[in-house]
Design a protein around this motif. Structure first.
Motif, PDB file in Angstrom:
ATOM      1  N   ALA A 353       6.816 -12.007 -10.971  1.00  0.00           N
ATOM      2  CA  ALA A 353       7.447 -10.852 -10.637  1.00  0.00           C
ATOM      3  C   ALA A 353       6.062  -9.877 -10.419  1.00  0.00           C
ATOM      4  CB  ALA A 353       8.534 -10.209 -11.498  1.00  0.00           C
ATOM      5  N   TYR A 354       5.706  -9.628 -11.524  1.00  0.00           N
ATOM      6  CA  TYR A 354       4.420  -8.561 -11.501  1.00  0.00           C
ATOM      7  C   TYR A 354       3.046  -9.383 -11.941  1.00  0.00           C
ATOM      8  CZ  TYR A 354       8.207  -5.448 -10.848  1.00  0.00           C
ATOM      9  OH  TYR A 354       9.281  -4.774 -10.389  1.00  0.00           O
ATOM     10  N   PRO A 355       2.071  -9.423 -11.480  1.00  0.00           N
ATOM     11  CA  PRO A 355       0.736 -10.222 -11.858  1.00  0.00           C
ATOM     12  C   PRO A 355       0.340  -9.436 -13.289  1.00  0.00           C
ATOM     13  CG  PRO A 355       0.352  -8.896  -9.950  1.00  0.00           C
ATOM     14  CD  PRO A 355       1.642  -8.783 -10.243  1.00  0.00           C
ATOM     15  N   PRO A 356      -0.364 -10.510 -14.028  1.00  0.00           N
ATOM     16  CA  PRO A 356      -1.009  -9.761 -15.240  1.00  0.00           C
ATOM     17  C   PRO A 356      -2.327  -9.284 -14.767  1.00  0.00           C
ATOM     18  CG  PRO A 356      -1.304 -12.119 -14.995  1.00  0.00           C
ATOM     19  CD  PRO A 356      -0.381 -11.581 -13.840  1.00  0.00           C
ATOM     20  N   LEU A 357      -2.683  -8.042 -15.388  1.00  0.00           N
ATOM     21  CA  LEU A 357      -3.959  -7.274 -15.235  1.00  0.00           C
ATOM     22  C   LEU A 357      -5.031  -7.852 -16.365  1.00  0.00           C
ATOM     23  CD1 LEU A 357      -2.589  -3.579 -14.722  1.00  0.00           C
ATOM     24  CD2 LEU A 357      -3.164  -5.824 -12.822  1.00  0.00           C
ATOM     25  N   ALA A 358      -4.718  -8.275 -17.392  1.00  0.00           N
ATOM     26  CA  ALA A 358      -5.590  -8.790 -18.226  1.00  0.00           C
ATOM     27  C   ALA A 358      -6.260 -10.173 -18.000  1.00  0.00           C
ATOM     28  CB  ALA A 358      -4.865  -9.102 -19.702  1.00  0.00           C
ATOM     29  N   GLY A 359      -7.414 -10.730 -18.038  1.00  0.00           N
ATOM     30  CA  GLY A 359      -8.066 -11.783 -17.380  1.00  0.00           C
ATOM     31  C   GLY A 359      -7.967 -12.144 -16.011  1.00  0.00           C
TER      32      GLY A 359
END
Length: 438
Positions: A353-359
């Motif tokens: 759904a929503y991409p991670p922002l960490a890494g």
């Protein structure tokens, strides 16, 4: 140092440059003035009828080349042309690829079409603008060219005349095109590397040929010529205010290991992969082109990309200044107000759904242009067969100021182990102004 030697060196440099232009003109003008110079490509009197298998193969190749995206105007008939392509030299309008007898390819032969792909010349011998990426398509085999032409000839004809290009002088002249070709273009055909695997060669053929990835991902000089030593090294896309990331750098979009390769195939097939999502111009590529390719072909492309030489990249520049620290602190509050519901307190996002922002490499990439674009304009992944109802991100162009956008992105680029340089209000203003035509 006296001014005399400096003036002498500047004068000598101008003389050398002028001599280079004259040499290019001497080589190129005969091509411009003799459009039938490549007479060995004269069309045969008749061509055998296309087979069903050839037409089906051509349909697949058309998707691999993303032909419809450029040759279809917004709301227009597929492949009928008329879409404006903005360049630093003016606007070029795509042509009609349907088999209409007067305005399309109805009067063309397979050899005429081959010459357009292979030599960058129209049926009447005119030099074509390299916005039609014949410097890449020249690698396409004659067999594939004929199959692609057979598919285009099977389409319903649409009568739509060519829209005149809107280019500044001298870029609107055949002479300028001839000089450009003398400097940057040499016809060729893909030659398999016998020391590489069949998969690698297939990937190289698709990436460097019909896929024309270099058209966006390779830096260009002031005349629009590709800087070949920086093949696929990443660059801003002219007039679009997006950055096509490096396909070689591990810190950008490089396919550097088997995990990256699997993610690449998934991203090209569905528009989303762990830690990645296709947005902006790449979303159009996935929607109209790569989602339709076989996993074997996408895997071959990944294999080729894994072999690219990795250039040096600037070391990460974490926020250390007092100004950057204050900006990141202000951005944490903005993140809690606008971002945390989707991307999470720890920046891990929501799978599928929503991409991670960490890494996330797209978050920490050296140039923050794409991040600013997403915050201002919103993020809209492509609808694909593998992800028919993607989740999007709303635009904040009317909600957040330049200072606020800079603050939240500075926070994101330095949180959860990310270590990228801060974003300044001046960065945001530059991108916002360019997008508004300011």
């Amino acid at each position: 140092m006296s001014r005399g030697p400096r003036r002498w060196r500047r004068g000598a440099a101008l003389i050398v440059m002028a001599a280079g232009v004259l040499v290019a003109l001497a080589w190129a003008l005969p091509w411009a003035l003799n459009p039938r110079g490549d007479s060995n490509l004269a069309p045969a009197a008749t061509a055998p009828p296309a087979t069903t298998e050839q037409i089906e193969r051509g349909a697949y190749l058309a998707r691999a080349g993303n032909c419809m995206n450029c040759h279809t105007a917004r709301g227009g008939a597929p492949y009928a042309g008329g879409r404006g392509i903005d360049t630093p030299f003016g606007t070029i309008f795509s042509t009609n690829l349907t088999p209409d007898a007067k305005t399309g390819l109805g009067g063309w032969s397979p050899a005429d079409f081959w010459r357009a792909l292979h030599h960058g010349r129209s049926k009447d011998g005119r030099l074509l603008y390299p916005a039609f990426p014949y410097p890449d398509f020249t690698l396409v085999t004659r067999e594939d060219s004929d199959a692609l032409f057979a598919w285009l000839k099977s389409l319903p004809p649409t009568a739509l005349g060519a829209t005149p290009h809107r280019l500044r002088w001298p870029y609107n002249t055949q002479t300028a095109l001839a000089v450009w070709r003398a400097l940057y273009f040499e016809p060729g055909e893909f030659a398999p590397d016998r020391e590489r695997s069949a998969e690698w060669n297939r990937g190289a053929y698709l990436v460097r040929g019909l896929g024309h990835c270099a058209a966006c991902h390779t830096p260009r000089d002031a005349l629009g010529g590709p800087r070949k030593p920086l093949h696929l090294a990443g660059t801003p896309i002219p007039e679009q205010n997006w950055v096509a990331p490096s396909l070689a750098l591990p810190q950008a979009a490089g396919v550097t290991n088997d995990g990256n390769a699997r993610a690449f195939v998934q991203l090209m097939k569905t528009g989303m992969a762990p830690g990645a999502v296709a947005l902006g111009p790449m979303a159009e590529v996935v929607q109209h082109s790569t989602q339709h390719l076989s996993e074997a072909d996408l895997g071959a492309m990944a294999t080729y990309l894994q072999s690219l030489e990795q250039p040096a990249d600037p070391e990460p520049s974490p926020v250390t200044s007092a100004t950057g620290t204050r900006r990141a602190a202000a951005g944490a509050k903005i993140y809690d107000d606008y971002c945390v519901k989707c991307h999470g307190k720890q920046g891990l996002g929501v799978p599928d759904a929503y991409p991670p922002l960490a890494g996330n490499r797209a978050v920490t990439m050296h140039d923050p242009t794409n991040l600013v674009q997403v915050v201002l304009k919103g993020g809209f992944p492509p609808a694909t067969a593998g992800n028919p109802r993607p989740f999007g991100m709303p635009p904040y162009v009317l909600t957040l100021t330049n200072d606020e956008v800079a603050a939240v992105l500075t926070y994101i680029r330095g949180a959860w182990g990310n270590a990228a340089a801060q974003v300044t209000p001046l960065d945001v203003d530059r991108i916002r102004s360019a997008a508004a035509g300011g």
